[in-house]
Design an enzyme around this catalytic site. Sequence first.
Site, PDB file in Angstrom:
ATOM      1  N   LYS A  13       0.829  -1.213   0.000  1.00  0.00           N
ATOM      2  CA  LYS A  13       0.000   0.000   0.000  1.00  0.00           C
ATOM      3  C   LYS A  13       0.866   1.266   0.000  1.00  0.00           C
ATOM      4  O   LYS A  13       0.562   2.220  -0.706  1.00  0.00           O
ATOM      5  CB  LYS A  13      -0.933   0.026   1.227  1.00  0.00           C
ATOM      6  CG  LYS A  13      -1.892  -1.144   1.310  1.00  0.00           C
ATOM      7  CD  LYS A  13      -2.863  -0.987   2.478  1.00  0.00           C
ATOM      8  CE  LYS A  13      -2.203  -0.926   3.829  1.00  0.00           C
ATOM      9  NZ  LYS A  13      -1.531  -2.195   4.246  1.00  0.00           N
ATOM     10  N   ARG A  88      -8.993   1.052   9.189  1.00  0.00           N
ATOM     11  CA  ARG A  88      -8.602  -0.324   9.489  1.00  0.00           C
ATOM     12  C   ARG A  88      -9.685  -1.061  10.270  1.00  0.00           C
ATOM     13  O   ARG A  88      -9.535  -2.248  10.543  1.00  0.00           O
ATOM     14  CB  ARG A  88      -7.329  -0.308  10.315  1.00  0.00           C
ATOM     15  CG  ARG A  88      -6.043  -0.580   9.519  1.00  0.00           C
ATOM     16  CD  ARG A  88      -4.889  -0.524  10.509  1.00  0.00           C
ATOM     17  NE  ARG A  88      -3.699  -1.197  10.127  1.00  0.00           N
ATOM     18  CZ  ARG A  88      -2.656  -0.617   9.540  1.00  0.00           C
ATOM     19  NH1 ARG A  88      -2.729   0.639   9.169  1.00  0.00           N
ATOM     20  NH2 ARG A  88      -1.559  -1.308   9.324  1.00  0.00           N
ATOM     21  N   ARG A 127      11.917  -6.075   4.278  1.00  0.00           N
ATOM     22  CA  ARG A 127      11.622  -4.653   4.102  1.00  0.00           C
ATOM     23  C   ARG A 127      12.583  -3.778   4.910  1.00  0.00           C
ATOM     24  O   ARG A 127      12.837  -4.027   6.079  1.00  0.00           O
ATOM     25  CB  ARG A 127      10.181  -4.373   4.543  1.00  0.00           C
ATOM     26  CG  ARG A 127       9.805  -2.900   4.427  1.00  0.00           C
ATOM     27  CD  ARG A 127       8.342  -2.692   4.316  1.00  0.00           C
ATOM     28  NE  ARG A 127       7.619  -2.892   5.559  1.00  0.00           N
ATOM     29  CZ  ARG A 127       6.317  -2.683   5.674  1.00  0.00           C
ATOM     30  NH1 ARG A 127       5.593  -2.308   4.634  1.00  0.00           N
ATOM     31  NH2 ARG A 127       5.723  -2.872   6.820  1.00  0.00           N
ATOM     32  N   ARG A 160      11.863  -1.924  10.449  1.00  0.00           N
ATOM     33  CA  ARG A 160      10.844  -1.532  11.428  1.00  0.00           C
ATOM     34  C   ARG A 160      10.738  -2.623  12.503  1.00  0.00           C
ATOM     35  O   ARG A 160      10.754  -3.806  12.182  1.00  0.00           O
ATOM     36  CB  ARG A 160       9.496  -1.368  10.725  1.00  0.00           C
ATOM     37  CG  ARG A 160       9.334  -0.007  10.092  1.00  0.00           C
ATOM     38  CD  ARG A 160       8.138   0.055   9.197  1.00  0.00           C
ATOM     39  NE  ARG A 160       6.910  -0.448   9.806  1.00  0.00           N
ATOM     40  CZ  ARG A 160       5.719  -0.357   9.221  1.00  0.00           C
ATOM     41  NH1 ARG A 160       5.614   0.212   8.034  1.00  0.00           N
ATOM     42  NH2 ARG A 160       4.655  -0.837   9.811  1.00  0.00           N
ATOM     43  N   ARG A 171       0.231  -9.261  13.223  1.00  0.00           N
ATOM     44  CA  ARG A 171      -0.415  -8.173  12.460  1.00  0.00           C
ATOM     45  C   ARG A 171      -1.338  -8.737  11.393  1.00  0.00           C
ATOM     46  O   ARG A 171      -2.392  -8.172  11.095  1.00  0.00           O
ATOM     47  CB  ARG A 171       0.646  -7.263  11.824  1.00  0.00           C
ATOM     48  CG  ARG A 171       1.388  -6.448  12.873  1.00  0.00           C
ATOM     49  CD  ARG A 171       2.617  -5.787  12.289  1.00  0.00           C
ATOM     50  NE  ARG A 171       2.285  -4.708  11.378  1.00  0.00           N
ATOM     51  CZ  ARG A 171       3.125  -4.203  10.497  1.00  0.00           C
ATOM     52  NH1 ARG A 171       4.340  -4.691  10.391  1.00  0.00           N
ATOM     53  NH2 ARG A 171       2.749  -3.215   9.718  1.00  0.00           N
TER      54      ARG A 171
HETATM   55  P1  AMP Z   1       1.285   0.651   8.923  1.00  0.00           P
HETATM   56  O1  AMP Z   1       2.518   1.429   8.626  1.00  0.00           O
HETATM   57  O2  AMP Z   1       0.083   1.147   8.179  1.00  0.00           O
HETATM   58  O3  AMP Z   1       1.480  -0.830   8.790  1.00  0.00           O
HETATM   59  O4  AMP Z   1       0.945   0.915  10.484  1.00  0.00           O
HETATM   60  C1  AMP Z   1       1.858   0.570  11.509  1.00  0.00           C
HETATM   61  C2  AMP Z   1       1.114   0.443  12.828  1.00  0.00           C
HETATM   62  O5  AMP Z   1       0.486   1.685  13.168  1.00  0.00           O
HETATM   63  C3  AMP Z   1      -0.019  -0.579  12.836  1.00  0.00           C
HETATM   64  O6  AMP Z   1       0.426  -1.900  13.080  1.00  0.00           O
HETATM   65  C4  AMP Z   1      -0.892  -0.042  13.978  1.00  0.00           C
HETATM   66  O7  AMP Z   1      -0.307  -0.325  15.232  1.00  0.00           O
HETATM   67  C5  AMP Z   1      -0.788   1.458  13.762  1.00  0.00           C
HETATM   68  N1  AMP Z   1      -1.832   1.973  12.834  1.00  0.00           N
HETATM   69  C6  AMP Z   1      -1.648   2.556  11.611  1.00  0.00           C
HETATM   70  N2  AMP Z   1      -2.813   2.916  11.062  1.00  0.00           N
HETATM   71  C7  AMP Z   1      -3.774   2.548  11.939  1.00  0.00           C
HETATM   72  C8  AMP Z   1      -5.189   2.630  11.938  1.00  0.00           C
HETATM   73  N3  AMP Z   1      -5.878   3.167  10.904  1.00  0.00           N
HETATM   74  N4  AMP Z   1      -5.874   2.131  13.015  1.00  0.00           N
HETATM   75  C9  AMP Z   1      -5.212   1.598  14.060  1.00  0.00           C
HETATM   76  N5  AMP Z   1      -3.876   1.478  14.129  1.00  0.00           N
HETATM   77  C10 AMP Z   1      -3.151   1.948  13.077  1.00  0.00           C
END
Ligand code: AMP
Length: 215
Positions: A13, A88, A127, A160, A171
Amino acid sequence: MNLVLLGAPGAGKGTQGALLAGRIGAHKLATGDLLREAVRAGSELGRRAKSYMDAGELVPDALILDLVRDTLAQGDSDPKAIFDGFPRTVPQAESLNAMLRELGTPLDGVVVIDVPEEKIVQRMSGRRTCSDCGRIYNLHTDPPAKRDVCDVCGGKLTQRMDDHEETVRHRLSVYREATEPLIAFYENSSIPVHRVDGDRSVEQVQSQILERLGR
Ligand code: AMP
């Protein structure tokens, strides 16, 4: 265009959203990036979000919705955005619909990037992200020319904390339970849902997305 990008963590994404934003002239609103920035800055939001993020759990809806509302309010007069990693959960999707309705710019579509889970685990272990400019690499499929160094700005590449295998598997289960139901949520609405095969090269996935969007 207001678009939502849906897909498991590691489906691409971030990469596809950044390319698409450049192509269609929208800005990308990635809640994961905003949260990581808040953690780095040591803000109140960052302190509250960090333990959830490190554990691969979702940050509570109320915190996320405040963040998105503030970010949209800071935007220019044209609030068109590509939403990456948001919504989400179903309550987040309902709130996004309400926010966009208020701004008079409803969602134009949802793009779902499908990738098999085992491929995701493999991808995420490779990654690496530039700690300076944020460019994303993959040691298996899109490596930097020089190990651990960003091709674009020379910054240091880091992994990360939530990309370690056990956290990735957690996740993915959070995605299946909380986020995957959003596909049906949007399919049952009047918003067009476009599915693409994410198990392809970056360019091939991007072409599929543009084609589905009629670009
Ligand atoms: P991402 O980079 O989108 O994979 O997000 C990394 C982490 O941030 C996720 O595993 C969640 O802990 C948190 N996070 C990001 N976006 C959201 C969201 N829309 N709702 C809840 N937690 C989020």
